[in-house]
Design a protein around this motif. Sequence first.
Motif, mmCIF file in Angstrom:
data_model
loop_
_atom_site.group_PDB
_atom_site.id
_atom_site.type_symbol
_atom_site.label_atom_id
_atom_site.label_comp_id
_atom_site.label_asym_id
_atom_site.label_seq_id
_atom_site.Cartn_x
_atom_site.Cartn_y
_atom_site.Cartn_z
ATOM 1 N N ILE A 215 0.859 -1.186 0.000
ATOM 2 C CA ILE A 215 0.000 0.000 0.000
ATOM 3 C C ILE A 215 0.897 1.239 0.000
ATOM 4 N N TYR A 216 0.530 2.203 -0.843
ATOM 5 C CA TYR A 216 1.333 3.401 -1.057
ATOM 6 C C TYR A 216 0.519 4.656 -0.754
ATOM 7 N N SER A 217 1.161 5.598 -0.126
ATOM 8 C CA SER A 217 0.561 6.911 0.106
ATOM 9 C C SER A 217 1.455 7.939 -0.565
ATOM 10 N N ASN A 218 0.859 8.706 -1.483
ATOM 11 C CA ASN A 218 1.644 9.665 -2.281
ATOM 12 C C ASN A 218 2.814 8.969 -2.975
ATOM 13 N N ASN A 219 2.528 7.781 -3.488
ATOM 14 C CA ASN A 219 3.500 6.978 -4.249
ATOM 15 C C ASN A 219 4.692 6.524 -3.417
ATOM 16 N N LYS A 220 4.529 6.521 -2.102
ATOM 17 C CA LYS A 220 5.592 6.079 -1.214
ATOM 18 C C LYS A 220 5.114 4.862 -0.443
ATOM 19 N N LEU A 221 5.942 3.820 -0.417
ATOM 20 C CA LEU A 221 5.566 2.573 0.243
ATOM 21 C C LEU A 221 5.372 2.798 1.742
ATOM 22 N N ASN A 222 4.162 2.402 2.246
ATOM 23 C CA ASN A 222 3.837 2.572 3.658
ATOM 24 C C ASN A 222 3.575 1.256 4.385
ATOM 25 N N PHE A 223 3.055 0.279 3.654
ATOM 26 C CA PHE A 223 2.586 -0.931 4.317
ATOM 27 C C PHE A 223 2.753 -2.119 3.376
ATOM 28 N N VAL A 224 3.219 -3.256 3.927
ATOM 29 C CA VAL A 224 3.403 -4.477 3.146
ATOM 30 C C VAL A 224 2.856 -5.654 3.962
ATOM 31 N N ARG A 225 2.088 -6.521 3.307
ATOM 32 C CA ARG A 225 1.565 -7.718 3.972
ATOM 33 C C ARG A 225 1.632 -8.888 3.007
ATOM 34 N N ARG A 226 2.047 -9.999 3.529
ATOM 35 C CA ARG A 226 2.096 -11.212 2.721
ATOM 36 C C ARG A 226 0.749 -11.922 2.786
#
Length: 551
Positions: A215-226
């Motif tokens: 998940i990206y906010s303003n094209n910046k990676l914020n959250f990752v889930r497998r």
Amino acid sequence: MKTTFAIKFKNTMLEFLALFGRKPQKFLAIDFSQALTGIIYVESSGDGLKLLAYDIQKVLPAGARNEETAVNFIKAFLEKNSIEEKDVLLSISDVDSVVIKFLTMPFIPEKEIRGAAKWKLRDVIPFDLEQSVIDWQFVGDYVDEEGTKNRGMIFIVAMKEIIDHYLLIVNKCNLDPLGITGSSFNYANLLPYVPNNPKVSAVLDVDYKGSTLSIYSNNKLNFVRRLPISWEKLTQSLTEVIVSGEGKIELSRDEAENIENTFGIPEDEKQVVQDKVQATQVISLLRPLLEALVRDLKFSFQYFASNFNSEAPASLYLAGGGSHLKNLDKYLGKELDLPVSYLLLPACVDVQILNKEKLAESDQKKIINALGAAFSGPGAINLLPPKVRAKKEEQIQRMVLRLSAMTGAAIFFLLLLSAQFQVHDYKNRVKNAQVHLKAIAEINELRSKIQLKEDLVEKIREKRTPVAGVLKVISVFVPPELVLEELSLDQGRHDLTLKGTISAVENVAEEILINFMQRLESSPFFDEVGLVSSQRAEPVQKFEISVELGY
């Protein structure tokens, strides 16, 4: 401190080199995933890239790490496209070997971040942290409920064994790795080029053995889930026994993959998918996995919005080898009630050199990760081991020192040439000044003579002969050998008598006397000059001259 300085020095030098157009323009990017190896050859072009060549190879069996096969594939690509460039960016899309985790960290010195992160990551990383490579990016600053200011950071951890494996492959191909990144960070590089991309968006990367939601906010990676869904599980679900009125049907793995690529999630339940296999039977086999995927996505979106004090993703993009399940985008779009599309090549990627107006969508999906890596800029995630980084930084420093020495020598040479030119210029100026001074002196002398004559003429016009003026005029014509002993001036008759001697032998003395008389006669102030007498009185010649004044 030393490493930080070296990185800043490197970035500064790359900017310096770019001013002169010396930054390498062409390079390679290779994506190693569980099912595919994708390689691209690109050229930087303004804000975009030119795709010069690409190729894709299936990893068989999927998930295997066959070093020899990978080396042969890359070497064949280099030879086929006559590529001499050595720079390469690597992307590792292996969910089993790479873990990405968001952590909230206190404000601490940068040199302490790695140690603090290891302490927090020790319970969530399934492999030995001491045998891992770690890098991170800052996400943003947060204030907790107690008013304490914290810093949100995304960490990526990779097994050093896997990193070394892929570095060995590129080394055997005589390539020079610029950096190593991961798929979630690659997609962040592509999102700015997606038209109408919302503030918060998500990418679902479906790989062979697992999936990753980013998940990206303003094209910046914020959250990752497998997530548990994978291409392997989708394929296995279609190979299960189908019970119908006509008996049991069991599809082979190849038949199952063919259905995934050709029919995917059937839109028409009455459709016959293959032989006696109905669309409803395919849907029933895929439904448990698809419904679990939808639940996981909804939960992840809600979790992100709640814990990150943000809105939920307004758009979902699909990527990875397992995302090729036909109609997956339509199914998820309907179930999630938001736009779902495949992450494809941005418009800033020029493919005209390949004689294709538009790459096939299936090929775009397979090389999109490598393209995302190719868009990496300064400050990008880099999983190169510290020893490799240090070696590259030393190479860069040597190159910078060499360039600095050459630049310094060039500047010194230019300054020397400039100094020589200035010296030559000043010499010419002095020479010209001397000529001007000489000319001015001659002009002043001439002006003095003219002034004397003008004064004499003026006084003569006043009917008065100035004795001093006459003497000055005569003195101009007297040669060195001639000595005037007597001068008699009759103001009334305007006559002048000159008596004197000439120190020379007789014939020379006569010549000097004649020249003196001629010079007097040439003057506008004397009308007639006559010789009264000339006689020899050793060792000199005596003479008397009568001069009639002209005024």
